[in-house]
Structure formats: structure tokens, C-alpha cells
Design a protein around this motif. Structure first.
Motif, PDB file in Angstrom:
ATOM      1  N   PHE A  27      34.535  37.967  35.136  1.00 14.19           N
ATOM      2  CA  PHE A  27      35.428  36.899  34.695  1.00 14.19           C
ATOM      3  C   PHE A  27      36.860  37.192  35.111  1.00 14.19           C
ATOM      4  O   PHE A  27      37.569  36.312  35.596  1.00 14.19           O
ATOM      5  N   ARG A  28      37.303  38.431  34.926  1.00 14.50           N
ATOM      6  CA  ARG A  28      38.674  38.808  35.297  1.00 14.50           C
ATOM      7  C   ARG A  28      38.915  38.603  36.797  1.00 14.50           C
ATOM      8  O   ARG A  28      39.993  38.189  37.210  1.00 14.50           O
ATOM      9  N   GLU A  29      37.895  38.885  37.607  1.00 19.22           N
ATOM     10  CA  GLU A  29      38.020  38.654  39.047  1.00 19.22           C
ATOM     11  C   GLU A  29      38.165  37.162  39.345  1.00 19.22           C
ATOM     12  O   GLU A  29      38.957  36.772  40.200  1.00 19.22           O
ATOM     13  N   LEU A  30      37.433  36.332  38.638  1.00 13.58           N
ATOM     14  CA  LEU A  30      37.568  34.882  38.815  1.00 13.58           C
ATOM     15  C   LEU A  30      38.951  34.397  38.388  1.00 13.58           C
ATOM     16  O   LEU A  30      39.519  33.489  38.987  1.00 13.58           O
ATOM     17  N   GLN A  31      39.499  35.011  37.343  1.00 12.87           N
ATOM     18  CA  GLN A  31      40.837  34.637  36.855  1.00 12.87           C
ATOM     19  C   GLN A  31      41.908  34.859  37.915  1.00 12.87           C
ATOM     20  O   GLN A  31      42.933  34.186  37.891  1.00 12.87           O
ATOM     21  N   GLN A  32      41.684  35.794  38.819  1.00  8.98           N
ATOM     22  CA  GLN A  32      42.692  36.123  39.823  1.00  8.98           C
ATOM     23  C   GLN A  32      42.762  35.090  40.946  1.00  8.98           C
ATOM     24  O   GLN A  32      43.694  35.104  41.735  1.00  8.98           O
ATOM     25  N   ARG A  33      41.801  34.185  41.011  1.00  9.18           N
ATOM     26  CA  ARG A  33      41.810  33.148  42.052  1.00  9.18           C
ATOM     27  C   ARG A  33      42.923  32.143  41.776  1.00  9.18           C
ATOM     28  O   ARG A  33      43.519  32.132  40.711  1.00  9.18           O
TER      29      ARG A  33
END
Length: 93
Positions: A27-33
Motif C-alpha cells: 500500500f505504501r508503494e502505491l501511495q508514492q505514485r
């Protein structure tokens, strides 16, 4: 989402040894988009369609499933949410 625990987990720094740490990391990786993500708690009574689909999913075998929008249940749940229908939550929950 109806789970205040999930909202809390995604809104705060969670320990790397948490049982869902890999999901939180994804989820945190998706937030960085390059998009806006807001995490908010919504009672299930305010999103009957999502709650009903989640309940239906528990009765299905593991795997991918296609939900047809013309399914009478799906249509009824969409209308219920669209017109602002509600259910009463017990005060003991």
C-alpha cells in the motif's frame, strides 16, 4: 472501509513484524505514485454495496470472480446506496 483497525494500520507507522506488514508495504508503494489517496472510515451502513459484496465474497472459493452488474442483488444494492438508504446499527456493536 468499515474497519477502523485497517484505517489505523494504513494511517500510522506500523511495525515491520506486523502480520500484515507486506500488505501495508505494498500500500505504501502505491501511495508514492502520482495520485491522491485519502484513507477514511465509512460505516458499512453508508456503503451497502461494498459490504454486501464483501459478505458474498466469503461464500466463494478462493480465486478470481466476475460480478455481473445485471445481477438483481447488485442492482438492488446500487439503488439502495444511490438513494441514500440506510440500516440501523445496534448500539452494542
Amino acid at each position: 472501509m468499515d474497519s477502523t483497525a485497517a484505517v489505523h494500520l494504513l494511517s500510522t507507522t506500523s511495525p515491520s513484524n506486523h502480520q500484515h506488514a507486506s500488505l501495508v508495504l505494498a500500500f505504501r508503494e502505491l501511495q508514492q505514485r502520482d495520485w491522491e489517496i485519502r484513507i477514511t472510515h465509512v460505516y458499512r451502513e453508508a456503503n451497502f454495496l461494498a459490504d454486501s459484496l464483501a459478505h458474498r465474497g466469503h461464500s466463494l472459493p478462493i480465486g478470481s470472480h466476475v460480478i455481473c452488474p445485471s445481477d438483481p442483488d447488485i442492482a438492488r444494492w446500487c439503488i439502495f446506496d444511490n438513494v441514500g438508504g440506510f440500516t440501523v446499527r445496534s448500539l452494542n456493536e
